[in-house]
Design a protein around this motif. Sequence first.
Motif, PDB file in Angstrom:
ATOM      1  N   ASN A   1       0.822  -1.203   0.000  1.00 50.88           N
ATOM      2  CA  ASN A   1       0.000   0.000   0.000  1.00 50.88           C
ATOM      3  C   ASN A   1       0.865   1.266   0.000  1.00 50.88           C
ATOM      4  O   ASN A   1       0.588   2.227  -0.718  1.00 50.88           O
ATOM      5  N   SER A   2       1.959   1.239   0.794  1.00 51.95           N
ATOM      6  CA  SER A   2       2.814   2.430   0.867  1.00 51.95           C
ATOM      7  C   SER A   2       3.537   2.718  -0.448  1.00 51.95           C
ATOM      8  O   SER A   2       3.882   3.858  -0.721  1.00 51.95           O
ATOM      9  N   ILE A   3       3.756   1.673  -1.249  1.00 50.69           N
ATOM     10  CA  ILE A   3       4.541   1.909  -2.481  1.00 50.69           C
ATOM     11  C   ILE A   3       3.657   2.075  -3.726  1.00 50.69           C
ATOM     12  O   ILE A   3       4.152   2.226  -4.831  1.00 50.69           O
ATOM     13  N   LYS A   4       2.330   2.075  -3.487  1.00 48.56           N
ATOM     14  CA  LYS A   4       1.464   2.014  -4.674  1.00 48.56           C
ATOM     15  C   LYS A   4       1.552   3.236  -5.583  1.00 48.56           C
ATOM     16  O   LYS A   4       1.282   3.138  -6.756  1.00 48.56           O
ATOM     17  N   TYR A   5       1.957   4.391  -5.052  1.00 47.37           N
ATOM     18  CA  TYR A   5       2.058   5.571  -5.922  1.00 47.37           C
ATOM     19  C   TYR A   5       3.484   5.832  -6.412  1.00 47.37           C
ATOM     20  O   TYR A   5       3.782   6.902  -6.933  1.00 47.37           O
ATOM     21  N   MET A   6       4.342   4.826  -6.254  1.00 49.39           N
ATOM     22  CA  MET A   6       5.701   5.010  -6.803  1.00 49.39           C
ATOM     23  C   MET A   6       5.624   4.990  -8.332  1.00 49.39           C
ATOM     24  O   MET A   6       4.837   4.229  -8.899  1.00 49.39           O
ATOM     25  N   ASN A   7       6.460   5.808  -8.966  1.00 50.06           N
ATOM     26  CA  ASN A   7       6.490   5.838 -10.416  1.00 50.06           C
ATOM     27  C   ASN A   7       7.021   4.512 -10.954  1.00 50.06           C
ATOM     28  O   ASN A   7       6.522   3.951 -11.917  1.00 50.06           O
ATOM     29  N   LYS A   8       8.096   4.028 -10.305  1.00 46.85           N
ATOM     30  CA  LYS A   8       8.603   2.682 -10.617  1.00 46.85           C
ATOM     31  C   LYS A   8       8.823   1.990  -9.282  1.00 46.85           C
ATOM     32  O   LYS A   8       9.496   2.532  -8.411  1.00 46.85           O
ATOM     33  N   LYS A   9       8.239   0.817  -9.145  1.00 38.74           N
ATOM     34  CA  LYS A   9       8.341   0.128  -7.846  1.00 38.74           C
ATOM     35  C   LYS A   9       9.673  -0.592  -7.766  1.00 38.74           C
ATOM     36  O   LYS A   9       9.810  -1.755  -8.118  1.00 38.74           O
ATOM     37  N   PHE A  10      10.670   0.174  -7.318  1.00 41.49           N
ATOM     38  CA  PHE A  10      12.052  -0.319  -7.283  1.00 41.49           C
ATOM     39  C   PHE A  10      12.648   0.059  -5.923  1.00 41.49           C
ATOM     40  O   PHE A  10      12.698   1.235  -5.561  1.00 41.49           O
ATOM     41  N   ILE A  11      13.027  -0.958  -5.170  1.00 37.06           N
ATOM     42  CA  ILE A  11      13.494  -0.704  -3.792  1.00 37.06           C
ATOM     43  C   ILE A  11      14.895  -1.282  -3.584  1.00 37.06           C
ATOM     44  O   ILE A  11      15.161  -2.436  -3.942  1.00 37.06           O
ATOM     45  N   ILE A  12      15.777  -0.461  -3.017  1.00 34.69           N
ATOM     46  CA  ILE A  12      17.093  -0.972  -2.582  1.00 34.69           C
ATOM     47  C   ILE A  12      17.095  -0.902  -1.061  1.00 34.69           C
ATOM     48  O   ILE A  12      16.992   0.181  -0.481  1.00 34.69           O
ATOM     49  N   ASP A  13      17.181  -2.049  -0.445  1.00 35.15           N
ATOM     50  CA  ASP A  13      17.031  -2.132   1.018  1.00 35.15           C
ATOM     51  C   ASP A  13      18.408  -2.441   1.626  1.00 35.15           C
ATOM     52  O   ASP A  13      18.852  -3.581   1.645  1.00 35.15           O
ATOM     53  N   CYS A  14      19.071  -1.381   2.101  1.00 32.38           N
ATOM     54  CA  CYS A  14      20.445  -1.570   2.610  1.00 32.38           C
ATOM     55  C   CYS A  14      20.462  -2.270   3.962  1.00 32.38           C
ATOM     56  O   CYS A  14      21.512  -2.701   4.416  1.00 32.38           O
ATOM     57  N   ARG A  15      19.330  -2.324   4.635  1.00 27.83           N
ATOM     58  CA  ARG A  15      19.296  -2.937   5.977  1.00 27.83           C
ATOM     59  C   ARG A  15      18.368  -4.147   6.060  1.00 27.83           C
ATOM     60  O   ARG A  15      18.029  -4.586   7.154  1.00 27.83           O
ATOM     61  N   ARG A  16      17.870  -4.614   4.912  1.00 23.84           N
ATOM     62  CA  ARG A  16      17.018  -5.807   4.844  1.00 23.84           C
ATOM     63  C   ARG A  16      15.782  -5.708   5.745  1.00 23.84           C
ATOM     64  O   ARG A  16      15.333  -6.690   6.329  1.00 23.84           O
ATOM     65  N   VAL A  17      15.235  -4.490   5.809  1.00 21.76           N
ATOM     66  CA  VAL A  17      14.060  -4.239   6.651  1.00 21.76           C
ATOM     67  C   VAL A  17      12.848  -5.003   6.110  1.00 21.76           C
ATOM     68  O   VAL A  17      12.026  -5.513   6.855  1.00 21.76           O
ATOM     69  N   LEU A  18      12.760  -5.081   4.759  1.00 22.41           N
ATOM     70  CA  LEU A  18      11.561  -5.650   4.139  1.00 22.41           C
ATOM     71  C   LEU A  18      11.805  -7.053   3.600  1.00 22.41           C
ATOM     72  O   LEU A  18      11.004  -7.582   2.830  1.00 22.41           O
ATOM     73  N   ALA A  19      12.920  -7.653   4.016  1.00 20.05           N
ATOM     74  CA  ALA A  19      13.347  -8.925   3.408  1.00 20.05           C
ATOM     75  C   ALA A  19      12.287 -10.022   3.490  1.00 20.05           C
ATOM     76  O   ALA A  19      12.181 -10.855   2.595  1.00 20.05           O
ATOM     77  N   LYS A  20      11.479  -9.998   4.538  1.00 18.45           N
ATOM     78  CA  LYS A  20      10.522 -11.101   4.711  1.00 18.45           C
ATOM     79  C   LYS A  20       9.160 -10.796   4.089  1.00 18.45           C
ATOM     80  O   LYS A  20       8.259 -11.615   4.145  1.00 18.45           O
ATOM     81  N   LYS A  21       9.025  -9.608   3.489  1.00 19.24           N
ATOM     82  CA  LYS A  21       7.709  -9.237   2.948  1.00 19.24           C
ATOM     83  C   LYS A  21       7.585  -9.629   1.486  1.00 19.24           C
ATOM     84  O   LYS A  21       8.582  -9.681   0.761  1.00 19.24           O
TER      85      LYS A  21
END
Length: 437
Positions: free
Chosen positions: A402-422
Amino acid sequence: MKIAVIGLGFVGLTLSSVLASKGITTVGIDLDKEKCSKIAKGTPTFFELDLKKTLKKALKKNLLITDKLSSINNCDFIFITVGTPQKKNGEIDLSFIKTVVRSVGKIILKNKKKPIVLIKSTVTPGTMKNVILPILEKNSKKKAGKDFGLISNPEFLQESKAIQDTIKPHVVVLGGYKTKFMKKTEKFFSRFNPNVPIIITNHQTAEMIKYANNSFLTTKISFINQIANICQAIPNTNIDDIAAAIGLDPRIGNMFLNAGPGYGGSCLSKDMNALINFSDNVGINPTLLNAVEKINQEQIQNIISLMEKTLGNLMNKQITILGTAFKPNTDDVRDSVSIALIKKLMKKKVKIVVYDPKAIKNTKNIFGEKIVYAKSVTDALDKSHCAIIMVYWKQFDSLNNNSIKYMNKKFIIDCRRVLAKKVLDAEYHAIGLGQKI
Ligand code: UGA
């Protein structure tokens, strides 16, 4: 007993607050009048967990805040905690400490008491013996070891744990000659920090312990970051499982194995550069230390390369940086890796949007109107081409589709692996995780 603390930065303000909150008469001194008046009203000049509470308690008890150095008169212990910033060549700048020590010497000259001067500021080996001691003796016209004590007392506290680390550090290091002053200091610390090991050694060794400590920490971080980068080339590998497993080997230990975008903050890189410079000057090639720093600097470039691989030319792309503080639970952005990344991206004419729960004010002080400051994570992601999670703030845990739905391109770089399990409907890259196949 009366104690003075000169320099009310992270170390000095925390130390004076803790001392006074424990009932010891303390005078906190800083030459910055404005800073003193804020602190005297109970407002720390930076965010640090539990500091405000401790400061308020201290002010109600025995803490006096002043810009008058003469208040060190009649103190038993005088802690010097002023900064030793970095010069361009990596060397430390001793000008603040020299100025303070000169004035302290002049005050000791007229003092009947025999105070103990403790240097907490980080200084390279030899500084106490060759710089600080001669200045003190010359200006006080007195002898160290006879008329006053002089002790190296390096500090190991971490920002965001400053109060806790001041109450219970892992070690107390005391460097100097084995005089009656050293005995008195040892007795003081065994009461102030009960059950904490005390290492008594000479000045040079105490000074070197501080650099050895910080450079070992950076070595651990660059080591795990290098392993993390290799992992990214091996499908399905997970750096956190690797860190957990090797961390259980008591010879390695589990701390400082959290892979990420590199180490930042006002201390680690500064101390690395000072030690590299010192090492070069004494004719030792600091091969390992140089490699540790190089790996650290390359982490930012790796993030940029990953962005360019997916987005092509970054010009006019909107990039969201989540977290600008140099680590969680602080508002400190000094030498933050995020700030360095933003500076590099600005050169590529990227549109930057940032969000940080605590550090926006300090980030604004650096970039002014050149970047956009969002009020929430969702706002920060609006129309973005890429989101980079730089710091593990608890708030980022709740990020979802839901939080990323208005991103122009859904591209995430997660330097701390916060979302790794999602399970995210996005192109997801994380430092230290091999691509899922
Ligand atoms: C550091 C040392 O940890 C303290 O012991 C020392 O007293 C202090 O410097 C100093 O010399 O004044 P601090 O600067 O508060 O403390 O920050 P750290 O908690 O060490 O973190 C430094 C950087 O390393 C941060 O950017 C953090 O995100 C990064 N880090 C740390 C990692 O990337 N991975 C880790 O596993 C640990």
